[in-house]
Design an enzyme around this catalytic site. Structure first.
Site, PDB file in Angstrom:
ATOM      1  N   LYS A  23      -3.229  59.974  40.366  1.00  0.00           N
ATOM      2  CA  LYS A  23      -3.294  58.759  39.538  1.00  0.00           C
ATOM      3  C   LYS A  23      -4.727  58.586  39.062  1.00  0.00           C
ATOM      4  O   LYS A  23      -5.637  58.413  39.873  1.00  0.00           O
ATOM      5  CB  LYS A  23      -2.845  57.545  40.368  1.00  0.00           C
ATOM      6  CG  LYS A  23      -3.093  56.191  39.696  1.00  0.00           C
ATOM      7  CD  LYS A  23      -2.569  55.015  40.540  1.00  0.00           C
ATOM      8  CE  LYS A  23      -2.946  53.666  39.933  1.00  0.00           C
ATOM      9  NZ  LYS A  23      -2.502  52.512  40.744  1.00  0.00           N
ATOM     10  N   LYS A  78      -4.773  40.802  37.146  1.00  0.00           N
ATOM     11  CA  LYS A  78      -5.228  40.619  38.522  1.00  0.00           C
ATOM     12  C   LYS A  78      -6.158  39.416  38.605  1.00  0.00           C
ATOM     13  O   LYS A  78      -6.928  39.182  37.677  1.00  0.00           O
ATOM     14  CB  LYS A  78      -6.034  41.853  38.975  1.00  0.00           C
ATOM     15  CG  LYS A  78      -5.194  43.064  39.307  1.00  0.00           C
ATOM     16  CD  LYS A  78      -6.055  44.179  39.874  1.00  0.00           C
ATOM     17  CE  LYS A  78      -5.261  45.452  40.082  1.00  0.00           C
ATOM     18  NZ  LYS A  78      -4.220  45.346  41.123  1.00  0.00           N
ATOM     19  N   ASP A 100       1.166  45.275  36.527  1.00  0.00           N
ATOM     20  CA  ASP A 100       0.177  45.745  37.506  1.00  0.00           C
ATOM     21  C   ASP A 100       0.749  46.871  38.381  1.00  0.00           C
ATOM     22  O   ASP A 100       0.010  47.534  39.098  1.00  0.00           O
ATOM     23  CB  ASP A 100      -0.287  44.571  38.373  1.00  0.00           C
ATOM     24  CG  ASP A 100      -1.595  44.871  39.086  1.00  0.00           C
ATOM     25  OD1 ASP A 100      -2.229  45.895  38.754  1.00  0.00           O
ATOM     26  OD2 ASP A 100      -1.979  44.092  39.980  1.00  0.00           O
ATOM     27  N   ARG A 158       2.678  53.835  39.215  1.00  0.00           N
ATOM     28  CA  ARG A 158       3.955  54.532  39.396  1.00  0.00           C
ATOM     29  C   ARG A 158       4.545  54.960  38.051  1.00  0.00           C
ATOM     30  O   ARG A 158       5.281  55.938  37.984  1.00  0.00           O
ATOM     31  CB  ARG A 158       4.914  53.637  40.199  1.00  0.00           C
ATOM     32  CG  ARG A 158       5.243  52.337  39.535  1.00  0.00           C
ATOM     33  CD  ARG A 158       5.916  51.341  40.482  1.00  0.00           C
ATOM     34  NE  ARG A 158       4.968  50.725  41.424  1.00  0.00           N
ATOM     35  CZ  ARG A 158       5.330  49.884  42.385  1.00  0.00           C
ATOM     36  NH1 ARG A 158       6.600  49.566  42.539  1.00  0.00           N
ATOM     37  NH2 ARG A 158       4.433  49.361  43.195  1.00  0.00           N
TER      38      ARG A 158
HETATM   39  N1  BES Z   1      -4.155  49.879  41.866  1.00  0.00           N
HETATM   40  C1  BES Z   1      -3.300  48.922  42.468  1.00  0.00           C
HETATM   41  C2  BES Z   1      -3.165  49.104  43.971  1.00  0.00           C
HETATM   42  C3  BES Z   1      -4.398  48.865  44.808  1.00  0.00           C
HETATM   43  C4  BES Z   1      -4.586  47.653  45.447  1.00  0.00           C
HETATM   44  C5  BES Z   1      -5.302  49.868  45.026  1.00  0.00           C
HETATM   45  C6  BES Z   1      -5.686  47.461  46.242  1.00  0.00           C
HETATM   46  C7  BES Z   1      -6.407  49.669  45.821  1.00  0.00           C
HETATM   47  C8  BES Z   1      -6.602  48.475  46.438  1.00  0.00           C
HETATM   48  C9  BES Z   1      -1.892  49.022  41.859  1.00  0.00           C
HETATM   49  O1  BES Z   1      -1.823  49.437  40.547  1.00  0.00           O
HETATM   50  C10 BES Z   1      -1.316  47.653  41.952  1.00  0.00           C
HETATM   51  O2  BES Z   1      -1.867  46.766  41.384  1.00  0.00           O
HETATM   52  N2  BES Z   1      -0.213  47.528  42.666  1.00  0.00           N
HETATM   53  C11 BES Z   1       0.418  46.269  42.845  1.00  0.00           C
HETATM   54  C12 BES Z   1       1.908  46.499  42.856  1.00  0.00           C
HETATM   55  C13 BES Z   1       2.729  45.244  42.822  1.00  0.00           C
HETATM   56  C14 BES Z   1       2.596  44.565  41.478  1.00  0.00           C
HETATM   57  C15 BES Z   1       4.172  45.610  43.075  1.00  0.00           C
HETATM   58  C16 BES Z   1      -0.028  45.669  44.180  1.00  0.00           C
HETATM   59  O3  BES Z   1      -0.241  46.439  45.127  1.00  0.00           O
HETATM   60  O4  BES Z   1      -0.202  44.476  44.248  1.00  0.00           O
HETATM   61 ZN    ZN Z   2      -2.038  47.807  39.150  1.00  0.00          ZN
HETATM   62 ZN    ZN Z   3      -3.414  50.638  39.883  1.00  0.00          ZN
END
Ligand code: BES
Ligand code: ZN
Ligand code: ZN
Length: 483
Positions: free
Chosen positions: A246, A258, A328, A332
Site C-alpha cells: 500500500k 480524518k 478513509d 483496501r
Molecule cells: N491508513 C489508515 C489506517 C491507519 C491508522 C494506519 C492508524 C496507521 C495508523 C487507513 O486507511 C484507515 O484510515 N482505516 C480506517 C478504516 C475504517 C474507516 C474502517 C481506520 O482504521 O479507521
Molecule cells: Zn484511510
Molecule cells: Zn490509509
C-alpha cells in the site's frame, strides 16, 4: 560507517573505545575492568543500559542474554551512549564459540539500525561521528570461525539493516516531496542492480485494466497515480514471490475526513510500499534464489470537487462491485486492484503489506504486525522468521461470521464492516474477495499499521518510521532458500 572483521585479538586492536557487553549481573567477569565504577554508577546489567567509562575507554552495555535481539539492542545502545562524544573508532568481540556468525549478523544489524538518523529537513545536520567499527574474531577467548563465514554474516546483517533504513527514509520524507512520482523514481533507481527491472504504469494503464477502485481513491489528488512494478529475476529462481504494498503517500481520509490528530503521521501510509521496495532491494543484494516482485499502488487520498464519495459504487479490476461507505477505508480499494494485477503473474506466494487499519493497532498494540491468511503453515513460518529477525507478529484469525459483516444492499460488498469490532480482520477479509481461488493458500496479508511509525522511540527503533516488515520477510526468504 565502516564495519569490518578482524582476526586479531580485541585487546590488540587499537580503537578510541571498546564495547563490552555486561551479561553477568554481579559484574565479576574478568573482562570487566571497572567493577567499582560500575557499582558506584548503579549499573544493573539490564538491557538498554549503557555507560562510557573514560579511564579504560570502555562502553559497558547491559545485555541480558546473548539472544540475537539482545545483541542488536546492545549494539544500538552502545552507539546511542556515545553519540555526543568525539569517539570515531570502536572495537567489539564476538561473544561466541559455537556459532559466531549469528552474533556477527545481529551486531551488524544493531549497529546499522542504531546509526540511522532522519535529518533531511534539519538545517544543522546531526553529524554521525563513528567512522569504523571492528568486530574482532578473537576476543578474550579463542573463536574458531573462518574470515569467510564471518564476512558473509556481516554482509547479510548489514544488507538487511541498510535496506530497512532505506524504507525508513522513504517513509519519513514528507508527502509534499515523496509523491507517487517521487516514489516511482526511488523504485526506478533499483533498476541499476543486476537482474532488477522496474516498470511504472500511469493512469491510462489503470484505466485500460479497469482498476477503478484504485483510480477512485486517486481522483481528488493533484498527483497522478503510479502503479510501480519491480522485478528481481535471478537465473536460478526456485519460486516466484510477489509482494504488494500500500503506497498511500498521504491519507487525509478523503471526504470521510480524518480528525486533525489522526491525520498527523499519515505520510507513513506508504509504509507497505516502501517495505516491499526495500525487500526487493535486499533480495537482489543478497542474491536470493527467488524471483521477487514488488508491486506498489501509489496515490494520495484527498478531498476536492472530484473526490470519490461515500455512496459511490466502484467496479474493481476483477469485476466485483464495492459500495463505498467510508472513503478513509481506501487502502483496501487500492490493494484490491493491485492484488488483481499481481495475480496475473501467477505467484507461488503472494504477500501484501499495508498500514491498513487503526483496529489492528487497537488489537495488537503498537509494536506488532497482524498476520492474516488461509494457510496456517505459511502464517507460522513467517512468524518464526519474524521472531528471529527481532520483529513482532501475531496471527489475527479469519472467520465466516466476520466475513458476513461486509455485505452490502447495493453492491457485491461494502468497503467497511457493519460492526465496529474486529476491523483489522474484516479489512483482511475484504481483500480476500480479490484473491482468486487458486491463490487462497499462497496469500498472506500483513497489517503493519502499529509498528510502521513510532511517535516514541523503542528498542533500537528511532522515533518515526521503523521499516516494519522488511526484516521479517528477508529473514523468511533466507530461511526458505535453505529448504
Ligand atoms: N491508513 C489508515 C489506517 C491507519 C491508522 C494506519 C492508524 C496507521 C495508523 C487507513 O486507511 C484507515 O484510515 N482505516 C480506517 C478504516 C475504517 C474507516 C474502517 C481506520 O482504521 O479507521
Ligand atoms: Zn484511510
Ligand atoms: Zn490509509
Amino acid at each position: 560507517m565502516l564495519i569490518e572483521i578482524s582476526n586479531k585479538k580485541l585487546q590488540d586492536t587499537p580503537s578510541d573505545a571498546k564495547i563490552i557487553f555486561v551479561i553477568d549481573k554481579n559484574l565479576s567477569h574478568r573482562w570487566i575492568e571497572d567493577k567499582e565504577e560500575l557499582e558506584l554508577l548503579g549499573f544493573k546489567s539490564e538491557n538498554e543500559e549503557a555507560t562510557f567509562i573514560n579511564t579504560h575507554k570502555i562502553i559497558y552495555v547491559g545485555c541480558e542474554s546473548l539472544e540475537a535481539d539482545n545483541i542488536r539492542l546492545a549494539c544500538a545502545k552502545a552507539l546511542e551512549c556515545i553519540k555526543k562524544t568525539n569517539i570515531k573508532t570502536l572495537t567489539i568481540g564476538t561473544y561466541s564459540h559455537n556459532c559466531p556468525g549469528i552474533n556477527i549478523k545481529a551486531m551488524a544489524e544493531g549497529f546499522v539500525l542504531g546509526s540511522y538518523v532522519f535529518n533531511a529537513y534539519k538545517t544543522n545536520k546531526e553529524a554521525f561521528k563513528i567512522e569504523k567499527i571492528t568486530i574482532c574474531l578473537e576476543d578474550y577467548e579463542q573463536v574458531d570461525v573462518s574470515m569467510q563465514t564471518a564476512n558473509k554474516a556481516l554482509h547479510v546483517g548489514k544488507t538487511i539493516a541498510e535496506v530497512t533504513n532505506l524504507a525508513k527514509e522513504i517513509i519519513n520524507i514528507t508527502p509534499q516531496d515523496m509523491t507517487p512520482l517521487a516514489l516511482a523514481n526511488e523504485a526506478l533507481k533499483l533498476a541499476s542492480l543486476p537482474n532488477v527491472t522496474c516498470k511504472v504504469m500511469d493512469k491510462e494503464f489503470l484505466e485500460e485494466k479497469g482498476m477503478n477502485a484504485f483510480l477512485a481513491v486517486n481522483r481528488a489528488s493533484v498527483h497522478p497515480p503510479k502503479l510501480i512494478h519491480l522485478i528481481y529475476k535471478p537465473e536460478n529462481a526456485i519460486k516466484k514471490i510477489i509482494y504488494v504494498g500500500k503506497g498511500l503517500t498521504y491519507d487525509s481520509g478523503g471526504l470521510s475526513l480524518k480528525p486533525s490528530e489522526h491525520m498527523v503521521t499519515m505520510k507513513a501510509d506508504k509504509s507497505g510500499g516502501a517495505a516491499v521496495l526495500a525487500i526487493l532491494k535486499g533480495a537482489a543484494l543478497l542474491e536470493l534464489p527467488f524471483e521477487v516482485h514488488a508491486i506498489i499502488g501509489a496515490t494520495e487520498n484527498m478531498i476536492g470537487g472530484d473526490a470519490y464519495k461515500p455512496d459511490d459504487v466502484l467496479k474493481a479490476k476483477n469485476g466485483k462491485t464495492i459500495e463505498v461507505r467510508n472513503t478513509d477505508a481506501e487502502g483496501r480499494l487500492v490493494l484490491a486492484d493491485c492484488l488483481g494485477y499481481a495475480q496475473e503473474f501467477k505467484p507461488d506466494l503472494l504477500i501484501d503489506m499495508a498500514t491498513l487499519t487503526g483496529a489492528c493497532v487497537v488489537a495488537l498494540g503498537e509494536f506488532t504486525t497482524g498476520v492474516m491468511g488461509h494457510s496456517d503453515e505459511l502464517k507460522s513460518s513467517l512468524l518464526g522468521a519474524a521472531s528471529k529477525s527481532g520483529e513482532l507478529g501475531a496471527v489475527l484469525p479469519f472467520n465466516k461470521y466476520l466475513k458476513k459483516l461486509l455485505k452490502s444492499s447495493v453492491a457485491d460488498m461494502s468497503n467497511i464492516s457493519s460492526s465496529r469490532y474486529g476491523g483489522a480482520i474484516t479489512a483482511g477479509l475484504f481483500l480476500d474477495n480479490f484473491i482468486d481461488d487458486e491463490n487462497k493458500d499462497k496469500w498472506l496479508h500483513l497489517d503493519i499499521a502499529g509498528p510502521a511509525y513510532l511517535e516514541k522511540a523503542w528498542g533500537y527503533n528511532q522515533c518515526g518510521a521503523s521499516g516494519a516488515g522488511v526484516r521479517m520477510n528477508l529473514y523468511w526468504m533466507i530461511e526458505e532458500s535453505k529448504k
